[in-house]
Design a protein around this motif. Structure first.
Motif, PDB file in Angstrom:
ATOM      1  N   GLN A  76      29.061  50.257  44.530  1.00 36.55           N
ATOM      2  CA  GLN A  76      27.942  49.344  44.751  1.00 36.55           C
ATOM      3  C   GLN A  76      27.577  48.680  43.440  1.00 36.55           C
ATOM      4  N   LEU A  77      27.079  47.442  43.524  1.00 42.42           N
ATOM      5  CA  LEU A  77      26.756  46.690  42.318  1.00 42.42           C
ATOM      6  C   LEU A  77      25.651  45.706  42.612  1.00 42.42           C
ATOM      7  N   THR A  78      25.049  45.192  41.557  1.00 40.96           N
ATOM      8  CA  THR A  78      24.088  44.107  41.663  1.00 40.96           C
ATOM      9  C   THR A  78      24.673  42.909  40.944  1.00 40.96           C
ATOM     10  N   ALA A  79      24.931  41.836  41.688  1.00 39.75           N
ATOM     11  CA  ALA A  79      25.667  40.695  41.154  1.00 39.75           C
ATOM     12  C   ALA A  79      24.732  39.535  40.848  1.00 39.75           C
ATOM     13  N   PRO A  80      25.104  38.672  39.884  1.00 44.00           N
ATOM     14  CA  PRO A  80      24.354  37.434  39.644  1.00 44.00           C
ATOM     15  C   PRO A  80      24.583  36.450  40.777  1.00 44.00           C
ATOM     16  N   ALA A  81      23.825  35.368  40.770  1.00 47.08           N
ATOM     17  CA  ALA A  81      23.907  34.388  41.844  1.00 47.08           C
ATOM     18  C   ALA A  81      25.222  33.617  41.790  1.00 47.08           C
ATOM     19  N   ALA A  82      25.642  33.100  42.955  1.00 52.81           N
ATOM     20  CA  ALA A  82      26.789  32.205  43.091  1.00 52.81           C
ATOM     21  C   ALA A  82      28.010  32.757  42.372  1.00 52.81           C
ATOM     22  N   THR A  83      28.413  33.950  42.735  1.00 55.61           N
ATOM     23  CA  THR A  83      29.479  34.614  42.004  1.00 55.61           C
ATOM     24  C   THR A  83      30.848  34.378  42.611  1.00 55.61           C
ATOM     25  N   ARG A  84      31.867  34.515  41.779  1.00 53.28           N
ATOM     26  CA  ARG A  84      33.257  34.571  42.189  1.00 53.28           C
ATOM     27  C   ARG A  84      33.796  35.936  41.801  1.00 53.28           C
ATOM     28  N   LEU A  85      34.833  36.374  42.494  1.00 51.18           N
ATOM     29  CA  LEU A  85      35.386  37.699  42.264  1.00 51.18           C
ATOM     30  C   LEU A  85      36.838  37.594  41.826  1.00 51.18           C
ATOM     31  N   VAL A  86      37.195  38.358  40.782  1.00 49.78           N
ATOM     32  CA  VAL A  86      38.571  38.453  40.306  1.00 49.78           C
ATOM     33  C   VAL A  86      38.904  39.931  40.158  1.00 49.78           C
ATOM     34  N   VAL A  87      40.042  40.349  40.728  1.00 49.27           N
ATOM     35  CA  VAL A  87      40.488  41.735  40.611  1.00 49.27           C
ATOM     36  C   VAL A  87      41.756  41.757  39.767  1.00 49.27           C
ATOM     37  N   ARG A  88      41.782  42.634  38.770  1.00 48.95           N
ATOM     38  CA  ARG A  88      42.952  42.762  37.891  1.00 48.95           C
ATOM     39  C   ARG A  88      43.778  43.952  38.367  1.00 48.95           C
ATOM     40  N   ALA A  89      45.047  43.692  38.711  1.00 50.15           N
ATOM     41  CA  ALA A  89      45.865  44.740  39.312  1.00 50.15           C
ATOM     42  C   ALA A  89      47.328  44.533  38.951  1.00 50.15           C
ATOM     43  N   ARG A  90      48.138  45.537  39.250  1.00 45.13           N
ATOM     44  CA  ARG A  90      49.598  45.442  39.156  1.00 45.13           C
ATOM     45  C   ARG A  90      50.191  46.383  40.203  1.00 45.13           C
ATOM     46  N   GLY A  91      51.492  46.249  40.460  1.00 42.13           N
ATOM     47  CA  GLY A  91      52.090  47.050  41.509  1.00 42.13           C
ATOM     48  C   GLY A  91      53.426  47.640  41.124  1.00 42.13           C
ATOM     49  N   ASP A  92      53.715  48.799  41.689  1.00 45.40           N
ATOM     50  CA  ASP A  92      55.061  49.360  41.639  1.00 45.40           C
ATOM     51  C   ASP A  92      55.782  48.835  42.877  1.00 45.40           C
ATOM     52  N   GLN A  93      56.796  48.002  42.672  1.00 48.56           N
ATOM     53  CA  GLN A  93      57.469  47.333  43.775  1.00 48.56           C
ATOM     54  C   GLN A  93      58.479  48.273  44.432  1.00 48.56           C
ATOM     55  N   CYS A  94      58.541  48.192  45.783  1.00 49.72           N
ATOM     56  CA  CYS A  94      59.497  49.013  46.527  1.00 49.72           C
ATOM     57  C   CYS A  94      59.737  48.343  47.875  1.00 49.72           C
ATOM     58  N   SER A  95      60.852  47.615  47.992  1.00 48.14           N
ATOM     59  CA  SER A  95      61.147  46.857  49.215  1.00 48.14           C
ATOM     60  C   SER A  95      59.975  45.980  49.612  1.00 48.14           C
ATOM     61  N   GLY A  96      59.382  45.338  48.625  1.00 46.25           N
ATOM     62  CA  GLY A  96      58.214  44.501  48.856  1.00 46.25           C
ATOM     63  C   GLY A  96      57.053  44.934  47.988  1.00 46.25           C
TER      64      GLY A  96
END
Length: 461
Positions: A76-96
């Motif tokens: 849970q979080l308290t966000a500022p107004a008119a926000t955009r969301l960015v998630v930083r991630a990476r993956g271990d690839q395996c048949s997709g």
């Protein structure tokens, strides 16, 4: 110094003090207004599945969260107004690539193909007002084989003010579909690995009514809608042109719509493409007028049966194979009565034009002309036919030309919102082409949020 001079000096110093204090309070107040909320994934609470934190010097806080089974983490979080969301991630690839599902306040807002093996920012379409929110991140397609293990790694999530230049723009998004049968589609690797959020079934004549009516029984259709999927129905009646303009068809299409509406408890978007490739049905010059009348009646009957159904007339894409635009003026009233526009795209794998499969130019031309009517555009069914080796080679070349940021931005700006594949060797058979195409397609995948009613023609948030 006179008393008057002393008083004036004190007044001057007081004014300076007030100005300094006021400036300090102003700066303090300015600094106190949050413009971003930066959440480290390792601080999120794992609510299901197997996941844990680990040290990674390349991660923003020196640690990250790894999900090695289908898992969910929430905070849970308290966000500022008119926000955009960015998630930083990476993956271990395996048949997709691993699929990351992003929810805000219980609503699925993005389904992301994490095909990067190093930390990468994934923008999430949407904006949220100031206040309390719940962010949930899930790993949706775990896979372990003898050769590889697919995992999802998450570094952080940032809610930032929409005006902040550091927030990257979301890529173009398309609602991908797969058919021609629902049961086969949900078992296909592309459905699982590429963020396919629509399944397709066909109605090819009166003999199909009995088996398609079986969808009215739970739980197949309800489960699809409940998991945020859409359903497409393609009506192809080239072998039954008289039936297409008959009273029996009007009764049957109502029954088919009822079946694909399902029996609940979940309901969702049903896209109906009527009379696809109608240009091939009859050479009688009077027939198109009769078919248009049948289309307008059927569209009204479908809407009356199911409020979340959306209807389009199915044009044949090969009619855009020549020079210039088609003459669609006789069909302008049918397009005006439609919720979206639809076009078929099929060609032989060795049919090339200017060094590329003829479908490249055909798709761009048809989407541009249909989109000019102001209605969303769907590629109702796509196929490259031919022998398997030719199909694979042609689709590899086609996907590298079509599924790029520039190309997809052009198509979506002109109105493309959905694209349905027909299963075949080039997207079914294991190999590097399927793996590369899955990643390309997945990077432009749009998600539909689970909802009992989705009233628009489409268009994913």
């Amino acid at each position: 110094m006179s008393r008057r001079a002393v008083v004036l000096q004190w007044v001057a110093w007081a004014c300076v003090a007030v100005m300094v204090l006021g400036y300090g309070l102003f700066m303090h107040g300015s600094r106190a207004r949050p413009t971003a909320v930066d959440l480290e994934a390792e601080s999120m609470r794992v609510t299901s599945g197997a996941a844990g934190t680990y040290r990674d010097p390349a991660a923003s806080g020196g640690s990250a969260l790894q999900m090695w089974t289908a898992a969910t983490a929430s905070t849970q979080l308290t966000a500022p107004a008119a926000t955009r969301l960015v998630v930083r991630a990476r993956g271990d690839q395996c048949s997709g690539a691993p699929v990351m599902r992003v929810q805000v306040d219980g609503r699925v807002v993005e389904t992301v193909q994490v095909h990067a093996s190093s930390w990468t920012d994934y923008p999430v379409a949407g904006s949220w007002g100031a206040g309390a929110h719940t962010l949930t991140l899930s790993f949706a397609n775990d896979l372990v084989t003898e050769a590889c293990d697919r995992n999802l790694h998450i570094d952080r999530a940032v809610f930032a003010a929409a005006s902040q230049g550091a927030v990257p723009q979301s890529p173009s998004r398309v609602l991908w579909g797969l058919g021609p049968g629902i049961s086969d589609a949900v078992e296909a690797p592309l459905y699982r690995d590429a963020g396919v959020n629509m399944v397709t079934t066909w109605f090819n004549g009166p003999d199909d009514l009995e088996w398609i009516s079986g969808y009215a029984q739970p739980p197949t259709i309800s489960d699809l809608y409940g998991s945020g999927k859409a359903v497409e129905l393609v009506v192809w009646l080239a072998d039954h042109p008289d039936y297409a303009v008959s009273e029996q068809f009007q009764r049957d299409i109502t029954a088919v719509t009822s079946a694909l509406k399902g029996s609940g408890p979940h309901y969702g978007p049903l896209y109906v493409v009527l009379f696809t490739e109608w240009e091939t049905y009859s050479s009688d010059p009077e027939y198109p007028g009769r078919l248009k009348t049948a289309y307008l009646r059927a569209a009204a009957a479908i809407h009356a049966e199911y409020a979340d159904a959306r209807v389009a007339l199915g044009f044949g894409g090969y009619e855009w194979g020549g020079e210039g635009d088609r003459d669609l003026a006789p069909w302008s009233d049918a397009i005006a009565a439609s919720d979206f526009t639809a076009v078929q795209q099929m060609h032989a794998c060795d049919n090339e034009q200017d060094g590329q499969n003829a479908l490249v130019a055909q798709i761009r031309s048809s989407v541009r002309q249909l989109g000019a009517y102001g209605k969303p555009v769907m590629i109702s069914h796509f196929k490259l036919w031919g022998d398997p080796a030719c199909q694979v080679q042609a689709f590899d070349k086609f996907s590298k030309a079509m599924f790029t940021d520039t190309s997809m931005a052009e198509l979506t700006n002109e109105g493309l919102f959905a694209w349905n594949f027909m299963m075949d060797h080039y997207i079914d058979d294991p190999g590097l082409v399927r793996q590369a195409s899955t990643s390309l397609i997945g990077s432009y995948s749009a998600a539909l949020p689970p909802s009992p009613h989705i009233p628009t023609a489409g268009l994913p948030d």
